[in-house]
Design a protein around this motif. Structure first.
Motif, mmCIF file in Angstrom:
data_model
loop_
_atom_site.group_PDB
_atom_site.id
_atom_site.type_symbol
_atom_site.label_atom_id
_atom_site.label_comp_id
_atom_site.label_asym_id
_atom_site.label_seq_id
_atom_site.Cartn_x
_atom_site.Cartn_y
_atom_site.Cartn_z
ATOM 1 N N GLU A 209 0.796 -1.228 0.000
ATOM 2 C CA GLU A 209 0.000 0.000 0.000
ATOM 3 C C GLU A 209 0.827 1.276 0.000
ATOM 4 O O GLU A 209 0.332 2.334 -0.389
ATOM 5 C CB GLU A 209 -0.932 -0.002 1.210
ATOM 6 N N LYS A 210 2.071 1.206 0.434
ATOM 7 C CA LYS A 210 2.910 2.399 0.476
ATOM 8 C C LYS A 210 3.592 2.606 -0.879
ATOM 9 O O LYS A 210 3.682 1.671 -1.689
ATOM 10 C CB LYS A 210 3.949 2.262 1.589
ATOM 11 N N PRO A 211 4.053 3.819 -1.164
ATOM 12 C CA PRO A 211 4.744 4.044 -2.439
ATOM 13 C C PRO A 211 5.971 3.145 -2.573
ATOM 14 O O PRO A 211 6.748 2.988 -1.627
ATOM 15 C CB PRO A 211 5.145 5.516 -2.364
ATOM 16 N N LEU A 212 6.131 2.573 -3.765
ATOM 17 C CA LEU A 212 7.245 1.673 -4.058
ATOM 18 C C LEU A 212 7.962 2.197 -5.294
ATOM 19 O O LEU A 212 7.359 2.342 -6.361
ATOM 20 C CB LEU A 212 6.731 0.254 -4.288
ATOM 21 N N ILE A 213 9.242 2.486 -5.131
ATOM 22 C CA ILE A 213 10.053 3.053 -6.211
ATOM 23 C C ILE A 213 11.153 2.067 -6.566
ATOM 24 O O ILE A 213 11.804 1.503 -5.683
ATOM 25 C CB ILE A 213 10.668 4.398 -5.774
ATOM 26 N N ALA A 214 11.384 1.863 -7.854
ATOM 27 C CA ALA A 214 12.470 0.998 -8.298
ATOM 28 C C ALA A 214 13.598 1.836 -8.872
ATOM 29 O O ALA A 214 13.356 2.783 -9.634
ATOM 30 C CB ALA A 214 11.976 0.010 -9.345
ATOM 31 N N ALA A 215 14.826 1.490 -8.504
ATOM 32 C CA ALA A 215 16.028 2.094 -9.079
ATOM 33 C C ALA A 215 16.748 0.996 -9.851
ATOM 34 O O ALA A 215 17.417 0.144 -9.265
ATOM 35 C CB ALA A 215 16.932 2.661 -7.985
ATOM 36 N N VAL A 216 16.574 0.994 -11.160
ATOM 37 C CA VAL A 216 17.122 -0.062 -12.022
ATOM 38 C C VAL A 216 18.530 0.351 -12.416
ATOM 39 O O VAL A 216 18.729 1.114 -13.356
ATOM 40 C CB VAL A 216 16.222 -0.275 -13.254
ATOM 41 N N THR A 217 19.496 -0.161 -11.686
ATOM 42 C CA THR A 217 20.885 0.278 -11.838
ATOM 43 C C THR A 217 21.667 -0.537 -12.863
ATOM 44 O O THR A 217 22.865 -0.349 -13.023
ATOM 45 C CB THR A 217 21.595 0.197 -10.474
ATOM 46 N N GLY A 218 21.004 -1.439 -13.562
ATOM 47 C CA GLY A 218 21.659 -2.247 -14.583
ATOM 48 C C GLY A 218 20.669 -3.220 -15.192
ATOM 49 O O GLY A 218 19.466 -2.957 -15.224
ATOM 50 N N MET A 219 21.169 -4.350 -15.643
ATOM 51 C CA MET A 219 20.356 -5.335 -16.351
ATOM 52 C C MET A 219 19.140 -5.778 -15.541
ATOM 53 O O MET A 219 19.215 -6.009 -14.336
ATOM 54 C CB MET A 219 21.220 -6.564 -16.658
ATOM 55 N N ALA A 220 18.002 -5.907 -16.236
ATOM 56 C CA ALA A 220 16.776 -6.422 -15.629
ATOM 57 C C ALA A 220 16.175 -7.444 -16.598
ATOM 58 O O ALA A 220 15.924 -7.120 -17.761
ATOM 59 C CB ALA A 220 15.784 -5.300 -15.361
ATOM 60 N N VAL A 221 15.959 -8.669 -16.114
ATOM 61 C CA VAL A 221 15.480 -9.757 -16.972
ATOM 62 C C VAL A 221 14.300 -10.443 -16.305
ATOM 63 O O VAL A 221 14.284 -10.624 -15.081
ATOM 64 C CB VAL A 221 16.601 -10.790 -17.243
ATOM 65 N N GLY A 222 13.321 -10.854 -17.097
ATOM 66 C CA GLY A 222 12.197 -11.632 -16.585
ATOM 67 C C GLY A 222 11.434 -10.889 -15.509
ATOM 68 O O GLY A 222 10.936 -9.789 -15.719
ATOM 69 N N ILE A 223 11.373 -11.490 -14.331
ATOM 70 C CA ILE A 223 10.654 -10.858 -13.225
ATOM 71 C C ILE A 223 11.315 -9.540 -12.813
ATOM 72 O O ILE A 223 10.666 -8.686 -12.208
ATOM 73 C CB ILE A 223 10.544 -11.828 -12.027
ATOM 74 N N GLY A 224 12.572 -9.358 -13.196
ATOM 75 C CA GLY A 224 13.227 -8.074 -12.965
ATOM 76 C C GLY A 224 12.580 -6.944 -13.742
ATOM 77 O O GLY A 224 12.712 -5.776 -13.377
ATOM 78 N N VAL A 225 11.867 -7.286 -14.817
ATOM 79 C CA VAL A 225 11.096 -6.303 -15.577
ATOM 80 C C VAL A 225 9.638 -6.313 -15.143
ATOM 81 O O VAL A 225 9.042 -5.256 -14.908
ATOM 82 C CB VAL A 225 11.189 -6.581 -17.093
ATOM 83 N N THR A 226 9.048 -7.503 -14.993
ATOM 84 C CA THR A 226 7.614 -7.543 -14.694
ATOM 85 C C THR A 226 7.281 -6.966 -13.322
ATOM 86 O O THR A 226 6.194 -6.416 -13.133
ATOM 87 C CB THR A 226 7.064 -8.978 -14.802
ATOM 88 N N LEU A 227 8.199 -7.055 -12.370
ATOM 89 C CA LEU A 227 7.913 -6.456 -11.059
ATOM 90 C C LEU A 227 7.824 -4.939 -11.153
ATOM 91 O O LEU A 227 7.168 -4.293 -10.325
ATOM 92 C CB LEU A 227 8.925 -6.908 -10.010
ATOM 93 N N LEU A 228 8.482 -4.350 -12.170
ATOM 94 C CA LEU A 228 8.430 -2.902 -12.337
ATOM 95 C C LEU A 228 7.016 -2.426 -12.641
ATOM 96 O O LEU A 228 6.668 -1.277 -12.349
ATOM 97 C CB LEU A 228 9.365 -2.462 -13.471
#
Length: 257
Positions: free
Chosen positions: A96-115
């Protein structure tokens, strides 16, 4: 507060902001079952702690996360809603709280879908992303078959999900998948933390209500899609083509290390 025992998931408090770091840089932050469990516990801890107003999720080294650790995944694949990965997705969807992602490099699979479940996403210039589910004989997960076409349009979502080719942070920004790009990993995290501090100073109840209102229109559809994808994803894991593709991928990953 939930206890976080896995050393690959680090928690740090920056005033009213909780920083959760995926810390397995030698394996490009590939996620194991125990790491999913720790991520779920970290989100639960953030929920329970009234002092935490915003959460920032990031990675270590040159990766955000390369997705699932395939060897761990093949040794004990998810079997249903109680599996660690699906528990994490439920916690992510319900946060429920704000969630921010800092993608500091490669993102694959769930590394993208969680965004797709984060409220704001910042990425490092030149970061590469990929959704290789079909390449591995699998299907989309985390509600991405619903959320991705709604966010970037059906034709582009088809390209990303059916062809599974990498795309850049610059393309993701152009498509509306992320909010902004910074020059390097440090600047990306600094931007995410600065925005988190701004959000932390906003009236908390108004922030929570606004996030709920923004998401409520598709909340039920997202929940149902995650469950449906999860059922088919679990079934696909036993398909011969998926087993062969995953084993081949795991072999290529080991040879490159």
């Amino acid at each position: 507060m939930a206890e976080i025992k896995v050393e690959e998931i680090l928690m740090e408090y920056r005033d009213e902001v909780m920083l959760i770091r995926i810390h397995r840089p030698d394996r490009k932050n590939a996620l194991t079952q125990s790491m999913y469990t720790a991520l779920t516990a970290a989100l639960a801890a953030a929920t329970a702690d009234a002092k935490v107003r915003v959460v920032v999720l990031t990675g270590s080294g040159d990766s955000f996360t390369s997705g699932n650790d395939i060897a761990d995944f093949l040794a004990a694949p998810p079997t249903g809603e109680e599996s660690p990965v699906f528990q994490f997705l439920a916690a992510l969807r319900q946060f429920e709280k704000p969630l921010i992602a800092a993608v500091t490099g490669m993102a694959v699979g769930i590394g993208v879908t969680l965004l797709l479940h984060c409220d704001l996403v910042y990425a490092r210039a030149g970061a590469r992303m990929q959704l290789p589910f079909v390449n591995l004989g699998l299907c989309p997960e985390a509600g991405s078959s619903l959320l991705l076409p709604r966010l970037i349009g059906y034709p582009r979502a088809v390209e990303l999900l059916l062809l599974g080719e990498p795309f850049s942070a610059e393309q993701a920004l152009d498509w509306g998948l992320i909010n902004a790009i910074s020059a390097d990993a440090d600047a990306t995290l600094e931007q995410a933390l600065a925005t988190a501090q701004r959000l932390a100073r906003q009236p908390a109840a108004a922030v929570h209500l606004t996030k709920w209102l923004l998401k409520r229109g598709e909340a039920e559809a997202v929940q149902k899609t995650i469950a449906l994808e999860g059922r088919y994803f679990t079934e696909r894991l036993h398909a011969p083509e998926a087993v062969a593709a995953l084993q081949a991928f795991a072999g290529r990953r080991r040879s490159s290390e």
